[in-house]
Design an enzyme around this catalytic site. Structure first.
Site, PDB file in Angstrom:
ATOM      1  CG  HIS A  13      -1.842   1.173   1.290  1.00 34.18           C
ATOM      2  ND1 HIS A  13      -2.922   1.295   0.446  1.00 34.18           N
ATOM      3  CD2 HIS A  13      -1.869   2.265   2.078  1.00 34.18           C
ATOM      4  CE1 HIS A  13      -3.568   2.405   0.722  1.00 34.18           C
ATOM      5  NE2 HIS A  13      -2.955   3.023   1.705  1.00 34.18           N
ATOM      6  CG  HIS A 131       5.006  -2.543   8.980  1.00 33.03           C
ATOM      7  ND1 HIS A 131       4.715  -2.539   7.633  1.00 33.03           N
ATOM      8  CD2 HIS A 131       4.128  -1.666   9.539  1.00 33.03           C
ATOM      9  CE1 HIS A 131       3.719  -1.703   7.397  1.00 33.03           C
ATOM     10  NE2 HIS A 131       3.339  -1.169   8.539  1.00 33.03           N
ATOM     11  N   GLY A 309      -0.912   4.209  10.401  1.00 33.32           N
ATOM     12  CA  GLY A 309      -2.093   4.732   9.730  1.00 33.32           C
ATOM     13  C   GLY A 309      -3.101   5.385  10.655  1.00 33.32           C
ATOM     14  CB  ALA A 423      -2.422  19.560  -0.275  1.00 36.55           C
ATOM     15  NE  ARG A 453     -13.859  13.429   1.832  1.00 40.36           N
ATOM     16  CZ  ARG A 453     -13.374  12.959   0.687  1.00 40.36           C
ATOM     17  NH1 ARG A 453     -14.168  12.322  -0.155  1.00 40.36           N
ATOM     18  NH2 ARG A 453     -12.104  13.115   0.393  1.00 40.36           N
ATOM     19  CG  ASN A 549      -4.421  23.724   2.117  1.00 37.68           C
ATOM     20  OD1 ASN A 549      -4.405  23.502   0.910  1.00 37.68           O
ATOM     21  ND2 ASN A 549      -3.495  23.266   2.943  1.00 37.68           N
TER      22      ASN A 549
END
Length: 606
Positions: A13, A131, A309, A423, A453, A549
């Site tokens: 991934h 990992h 994650g 970003a 969202r 943003n």
């Protein structure tokens, strides 16, 4: 000791490459940004080429290759899982075993072969690290702390799903761990799947959906799915899930528990999905808070570093900060598997950490990807007869601020690309947060995604406390905090579900979620002079030092990398203006844009 190390994460991934040299982290990027395949898991050939080109090196100049996990240990876990669940998993076993008995069993050899195939010089020795060890290194070694507790939480690596480490100096030592199949990441992914979103990419949608619901299922989750201990350790009732069987996350027993089948992707959202999201988010936050308290007790440290994650769950991060368990919290901006490439490289190098003396991190504002100078950008536009205006940086900032104040949406492409999923002002789409319609406009006409969202605010670091209840800097948009009381407006408490979108809750409604929260990025002049100047120019015109943003891409597409990517996204959407380097493009001045077919049919929805 290795001086120059190339780190690699691949095959599962979000493949990535990262280069660490004598002067620190030189370059890092995900393969998806070059291949244009979201979460690309292929060998990161293009990312490797970029990292070497950025540093002006060949493979022959690199001392070691560092791989981010132990393939042999992972294979043993896969075999043990199938052995424990047979014969129910026979069909899945037949599908995956050929790969595991073939190239996956010899992953490190495959890495060597891929590197040789690039024709970039002799391949140095390949080392492998665990990992979670790679996660822990990525969290602590670039952090600004001489010592810290380190917490890594994800789906699963080889065996480990949750790990606690103690970082001091140049070392990261293990303290405790939880093992597969008991995984907070997989619990959250199960609800992601059940609510109709894609596992490994839709978890942030579930987090954004949670404030629309009530945690009415939280007690049921605690009673039937997770046995949570006071120290944050836990066991899952794996009979309620299907992920051990290899095909899907949930099945009949999960459906019986939560009143029916999973929502199908793209089907209308219902009150059940809102409440399921709110419930698993509440439980996740509770687990993370308990783990954080245990980390403080077991290490005695006053600072915490996070990766894995689950560390991208910025609401849970915000709760840890809000509770004051630690004096400071630092989160690796590439917290997922991509960051493992960086962690492995840092482990192999074991270099000094001079940045801690200044109290700064070593991530270079996460601007570790490709950058393009004005001449390179202009050459592309000139070759394609694209009209633009070239300005000084000051003139460009002033004109963009003026257009933002007029309600325009701006594509902002400046400097090097960000490493990680956020970003941060290098490849961003910007808008006016005071405009109540900005959220729906940007979601539906520019991002082509679900209306619920939320969008994130960027704010001048020196003004952050005027707008948000934020007790520490948040440079990587990984902490959620409440909007300050003085910015809030009275709202209609009777609205339910997505109807709540229509209510303005603050003076910056486009970045205020329905629970008065915001995922904040604080901007300093040192970290990003251009973005800081733009925020200052916008404040000068409007009195507001906040902007919307969001990432410069559309739904289902990776964030743009090159000027070509940026122009294509600009022309496909309702973005009004593109500010790319010192060049300013206005949509009304552009030639007609045509493509063969509808590009939206070619991009898989996530």
């Amino acid at each position: 000791m290795a001086t120059t190390v190339l780190g690699i994460s691949a095959y599962y991934h979000d493949s990535a490459a990262a280069l660490v040299g004598a002067d620190g982290i030189a370059a890092a990027a995900q393969e998806e940004r070059f291949s244009r395949r979201r979460h690309d898991s292929a060998f990161p050939a293009q990312a490797v080429r970029y990292c070497l080109d950025e540093a002006g090196l060949t493979l022959g100049d690199v001392d070691a290759i560092a791989y981010y996990e132990d393939p042999a240990r992972k294979f043993r876990r896969v075999l043990a899982t199938y052995a424990a669940t047979a014969p129910h998993t026979w069909s899945s076993f037949r599908e995956v075993m050929p790969a595991w008995l073939g190239w996956k069993a010899r992953t490190l050899d495959t890495v060597r072969e891929e590197l040789r195939g690039l024709g970039l010089g002799a391949v140095p020795p390949v080392q492998r690290f665990g990992h979670h060890q790679s996660h822990a290194a990525s969290a602590f070694l670039p952090s600004p702390y001489e010592s810290a507790a380190v917490l890594c939480v994800d789906g699963v690596g080889e065996w480990t799903t949750t790990s606690l480490w103690h970082g001091a100096g140049q070392r990261v030592e293990p303290v405790a761990e939880l093992r597969f199949p008991h995984s907070l990441g997989l619990l959250y992914s199960a609800f992601t799947y059940f609510c109709g979103f894609k596992v490994d990419s839709g978890e942030y949608k579930l987090m954004g959906l949670a404030p629309y619901g009530k945690p009415v299922y939280a007690r049921l989750i605690r009673e039937k799915l997770i046995d949570l201990k006071p120290d944050g350790s836990f066991h899952l009732d794996t009979d309620r899930f299907e992920y051990l069987h290899g095909h899907v996350m949930t099945g009949r027993r999960f459906e019986e528990l939560f009143g029916g089948p999973r929502r199908q992707p793209e089907a209308p959202l219902t009150e059940r999905e809102f409440d399921l999201a709110a419930s698993v988010q509440e439980v996740t936050e509770e687990v993370m808070l308990r783990l954080a308290r245990t980390a403080r007790e077991r290490t005695g440290e006053r600072r915490l570093c996070l990766a894995g994650g689950v560390a991208l769950n910025c609401v849970a991060n915000g709760r840890i900060v809000e509770e004051g368990i630690f004096d400071e919290v630092w989160i690796q901006p590439a917290a997922g598997d991509a960051g493992g490439a960086l962690g492995a490289a840092l482990l192999a190098q074991r270099a000094a950490r001079p940045h801690t003396r200044t109290g700064r991190d070593a991530m270079r504002a996460s601007r570790l990807g490709p950058g393009y100078d004005n001449d390179r950008i202009a050459a592309y536009f000139d070759a394609n007869a694209v009209p633009y205006t070239r300005l000084s940086p000051e003139e460009l900032s002033g004109q963009v601020a003026e257009q933002l104040a007029e309600g325009k949406v701006v594509g902002w492409f400046q400097g090097r690309m960000e490493f990680g999923p956020r970003a941060l002002g290098g490849r961003s789409i910007l808008g006016d947060p005071r405009n109540p319609a900005m959220q729906s406009v940007m979601n539906q006409k520019i991002k082509f995604r679900e209306s619920f969202r939320p969008f994130a605010p960027i704010v001048l670091a020196e003004d952050a406390k005027e707008y948000f209840k934020l007790s520490q800097p948040s440079p990587y948009m990984l902490i959620v905090a409440q909007v300050a009381e003085q910015q809030r407006l009275e709202s209609d408490g009777a609205a339910r579900g997505l109807e709540r979108l229509r209510t303005a809750r603050s003076t910056i409604p486009a970045v205020t979620h329905v629970d008065h929260s915001a995922r904040i990025q604080t901007v300093t002049a040192e970290a990003d002079p251009r973005l800081h100047r733009l925020l200052g120019d916008f404040k000068e015109r409007t009195g507001c030092s906040v902007l919307v943003n969001t990432s410069f891409n559309v739904r289902g597409e990776p964030i743009v990398t090159s000027p070509e990517d940026a122009y294509r996204c600009f022309m496909r959407t309702d973005i009004d203006t593109l500010a790319i380097g010192d060049l300013l493009l206005t949509k009304a001045d552009q030639p007609a844009w045509t493509e063969d077919g509808d590009w939206r049919d070619e991009i898989p929805l996530d």
